[in-house]
Write an enzyme that holds these catalytic residues in place. Structure first.
Site, PDB file in Angstrom:
ATOM      1  N   CYS A 116       0.811  -1.236   0.105  1.00  0.00           N
ATOM      2  CA  CYS A 116       0.064   0.009  -0.008  1.00  0.00           C
ATOM      3  C   CYS A 116       1.031   1.175  -0.089  1.00  0.00           C
ATOM      4  O   CYS A 116       0.101   2.476  -0.138  1.00  0.00           O
ATOM      5  CB  CYS A 116      -0.943  -0.184   1.190  1.00  0.00           C
ATOM      6  N   HIS A 243      -3.191   7.197   3.062  1.00  0.00           N
ATOM      7  CA  HIS A 243      -3.670   5.737   2.389  1.00  0.00           C
ATOM      8  C   HIS A 243      -4.911   5.669   3.168  1.00  0.00           C
ATOM      9  O   HIS A 243      -5.246   5.871   4.255  1.00  0.00           O
ATOM     10  CB  HIS A 243      -2.460   4.783   3.000  1.00  0.00           C
ATOM     11  N   ASN A 273     -10.305   0.050   0.544  1.00  0.00           N
ATOM     12  CA  ASN A 273      -8.432   0.003   0.602  1.00  0.00           C
ATOM     13  C   ASN A 273      -8.195  -0.325  -0.821  1.00  0.00           C
ATOM     14  O   ASN A 273      -8.225  -1.795  -1.134  1.00  0.00           O
ATOM     15  CB  ASN A 273      -7.944  -0.906   1.427  1.00  0.00           C
TER      16      ASN A 273
HETATM   17  N1  COA Z   1     -18.239  -8.379  10.248  1.00  0.00           N
HETATM   18  C1  COA Z   1     -18.517  -8.515  11.590  1.00  0.00           C
HETATM   19  N2  COA Z   1     -17.771  -8.782  12.528  1.00  0.00           N
HETATM   20  C2  COA Z   1     -16.658  -9.077  12.138  1.00  0.00           C
HETATM   21  C3  COA Z   1     -16.021  -8.806  10.819  1.00  0.00           C
HETATM   22  C4  COA Z   1     -17.070  -8.340  10.183  1.00  0.00           C
HETATM   23  N3  COA Z   1     -16.699  -7.925   8.660  1.00  0.00           N
HETATM   24  N4  COA Z   1     -14.742  -8.946  10.708  1.00  0.00           N
HETATM   25  C5  COA Z   1     -14.014  -9.192  11.998  1.00  0.00           C
HETATM   26  N5  COA Z   1     -15.475  -9.357  13.003  1.00  0.00           N
HETATM   27  C6  COA Z   1     -15.411  -9.901  14.372  1.00  0.00           C
HETATM   28  C7  COA Z   1     -14.207 -10.429  14.770  1.00  0.00           C
HETATM   29  O1  COA Z   1     -14.562 -12.050  14.510  1.00  0.00           O
HETATM   30  C8  COA Z   1     -14.263 -10.342  16.325  1.00  0.00           C
HETATM   31  O2  COA Z   1     -15.212 -11.007  16.924  1.00  0.00           O
HETATM   32  P1  COA Z   1     -14.891 -11.773  18.244  1.00  0.00           P
HETATM   33  O3  COA Z   1     -14.693 -10.587  19.232  1.00  0.00           O
HETATM   34  O4  COA Z   1     -16.047 -12.541  18.624  1.00  0.00           O
HETATM   35  O5  COA Z   1     -13.666 -12.621  17.971  1.00  0.00           O
HETATM   36  C9  COA Z   1     -14.798  -8.900  16.175  1.00  0.00           C
HETATM   37  O6  COA Z   1     -15.454  -8.683  15.128  1.00  0.00           O
HETATM   38  C10 COA Z   1     -13.639  -7.801  16.677  1.00  0.00           C
HETATM   39  O7  COA Z   1     -12.400  -8.031  15.849  1.00  0.00           O
HETATM   40  P2  COA Z   1     -11.408  -7.227  15.720  1.00  0.00           P
HETATM   41  O8  COA Z   1     -10.269  -7.707  14.586  1.00  0.00           O
HETATM   42  O9  COA Z   1     -10.796  -7.121  17.026  1.00  0.00           O
HETATM   43  O10 COA Z   1     -11.996  -5.782  15.252  1.00  0.00           O
HETATM   44  P3  COA Z   1     -11.125  -4.367  15.070  1.00  0.00           P
HETATM   45  O11 COA Z   1     -12.170  -3.645  15.919  1.00  0.00           O
HETATM   46  O12 COA Z   1      -9.628  -4.470  15.420  1.00  0.00           O
HETATM   47  O13 COA Z   1     -11.698  -4.194  13.530  1.00  0.00           O
HETATM   48  C11 COA Z   1     -10.358  -4.148  11.540  1.00  0.00           C
HETATM   49  C12 COA Z   1     -10.977  -4.892  12.703  1.00  0.00           C
HETATM   50  C13 COA Z   1      -9.558  -5.152  10.254  1.00  0.00           C
HETATM   51  C14 COA Z   1     -11.351  -3.222  10.725  1.00  0.00           C
HETATM   52  C15 COA Z   1      -9.197  -3.183  12.348  1.00  0.00           C
HETATM   53  O14 COA Z   1      -8.339  -4.009  13.228  1.00  0.00           O
HETATM   54  C16 COA Z   1      -8.272  -2.586  11.150  1.00  0.00           C
HETATM   55  O15 COA Z   1      -8.909  -1.743  10.265  1.00  0.00           O
HETATM   56  N6  COA Z   1      -7.042  -3.018  11.065  1.00  0.00           N
HETATM   57  C17 COA Z   1      -6.236  -2.275  10.066  1.00  0.00           C
HETATM   58  C18 COA Z   1      -6.354  -2.999   8.998  1.00  0.00           C
HETATM   59  C19 COA Z   1      -5.540  -2.446   7.618  1.00  0.00           C
HETATM   60  O16 COA Z   1      -5.702  -1.198   7.592  1.00  0.00           O
HETATM   61  N7  COA Z   1      -5.090  -2.990   6.817  1.00  0.00           N
HETATM   62  C20 COA Z   1      -4.603  -2.689   5.568  1.00  0.00           C
HETATM   63  C21 COA Z   1      -3.362  -2.177   5.736  1.00  0.00           C
HETATM   64  S1  COA Z   1      -2.623  -1.462   4.258  1.00  0.00           S
END
Ligand code: COA
Length: 316
Positions: A116, A243, A273
């Site tokens: 990215c 980004h 993204n």
């Molecule tokens: N819909 C519903 N629930 C979802 C889900 C979705 N699409 N994706 C994950 N969950 C659930 C998980 O299973 C978890 O459930 P659990 O608590 O029962 O295990 C819960 O939501 C929380 O998951 P978590 O991963 O802790 O959520 P979060 O607040 O960290 O948000 C992201 C997840 C991916 C949105 C966040 O971590 C993020 O944006 N990270 C950066 C990713 C990124 O930018 N990547 C590209 C880099 S270039």
């Protein structure tokens, strides 16, 4: 070419026609529009058709950038395509774009993978190659077909990504859209946080929370370094093109830098993204929307798999 004469002469973008909304995704995996919007800010993304490849989106964005710059394909002697989704392992997708556009054989054309952060890596590489005096006009493109790397049964990643392309033409000009400089970084120790393994499932795997934390810290570092290097105060930045991964990451960055969110370009609600395409897509949109005015200083800042990250300053 004197480094002070290396400028962004024009920008362009292209996205596939097909829109995939959160509501449609909620019928494919166990998720909701509310969850996706609250956690990421994304509402919909564009998805390329089976036959629409990275090279096609890249060429369309590049054509738009050439038209915007008033530069012809014959004038281009360098094509750098930032992508982690090339059409095929070889030849380089940049060569396919070269052929598609009619860029002459004397041009150097290659792909660059910094995930990215790819567009900033490509921008800085092109800048250095122009500064060497061996090239005059560069096409710098970020293009991705992320939908081809997504496991459409994995709700934790499939909601995040989209397809698209953005491009910029770099060349000589005086006193306008000057690239003041860039900073690039990589932390290979964190390679496992975000990757596409070769097997058993060659799809995006991510430790979301750790990526989130690193992203905010790294982008803040990259911004502080470049501002310090160029003697620019954060308050002097008129517009930030970050980004587009997650709205909450952008909000955290704004808070750490003490800048109002209104100065940040955010279009991830419509595109998700798009990896290396995200910054040039957002930059082109910002220019069209009149958010970049002559004399303004714009900050570009990215992070991605690697982990890579970087920043750049442009004075319009
Ligand atoms: N819909 C519903 N629930 C979802 C889900 C979705 N699409 N994706 C994950 N969950 C659930 C998980 O299973 C978890 O459930 P659990 O608590 O029962 O295990 C819960 O939501 C929380 O998951 P978590 O991963 O802790 O959520 P979060 O607040 O960290 O948000 C992201 C997840 C991916 C949105 C966040 O971590 C993020 O944006 N990270 C950066 C990713 C990124 O930018 N990547 C590209 C880099 S270039």
């Amino acid at each position: 070419m004197a480094t002070t004469d290396i400028c962004i002469l024009g920008t362009g973008a292209h996205v596939p026609a097909k829109v995939l909304t959160n509501h449609e995704l909620a019928r494919m995996v166990d998720t909701t529009d509310e969850w996706i919007v609250t956690r990421t800010g994304i509402r919909e993304r564009r998805i390329a058709s089976k036959t629409e490849m990275t090279s096609h989106m890249a060429a369309a964005a590049a054509r738009a950038a050439l038209a915007n710059a008033g530069v012809t394909a014959e004038q281009i002697d360098l094509v750098i395509l930032a992508t982690l989704t090339p059409d095929q392992p070889m030849p380089a997708t940049a060569c396919l774009v070269q052929h598609e556009l009619g860029v002459p054989a004397g041009a150097a054309c290659f792909d660059l993978n910094a995930a990215c952060s790819g567009f900033l890596y490509a921008l800085d590489t092109a800048w250095a190659m122009l500064a060497s005096g061996r090239h005059q006009h560069a096409l710098v493109i970020g293009a991705e077909k992320m939908s081809s790397l997504v496991d459409w049964t994995d709700r934790s990643t499939c909601v995040l990504f989209g397809d698209g392309a953005g491009a910029a033409v770099l060349g000589p000009a005086r006193g306008t859209a000057q690239i003041l400089g860039a900073r690039l970084y990589a932390e290979g120790a964190h390679a496992g946080l975000l990757c596409v393994p070769r097997s058993p499932k060659p799809f995006i795997q991510m430790k979301g929370r750790e990526v989130f934390k690193n992203a905010v810290r790294e982008m803040e570092d990259a911004v502080r370094d470049i501002l310090e290097q160029h003697g620019v105060a954060a308050s002097q930045i008129a517009c930030v093109v970050p980004h587009q991964a997650n709205r909450r990451i952008i909000e955290s960055l704004a808070q750490y830098l003490g800048l109002p969110l209104e100065r940040f370009v955010v279009n991830l609600d419509r595109y998700g993204n798009t990896s290396a395409a995200s910054i040039p897509l957002a930059l082109d949109e910002a220019r069209r929307a009149g958010r970049v005015r002559a004399g303004d200083t714009t900050l570009l800042v990215a992070f991605g798999a690697g982990l890579t990250y970087g920043s750049a300053l442009v004075r319009w």
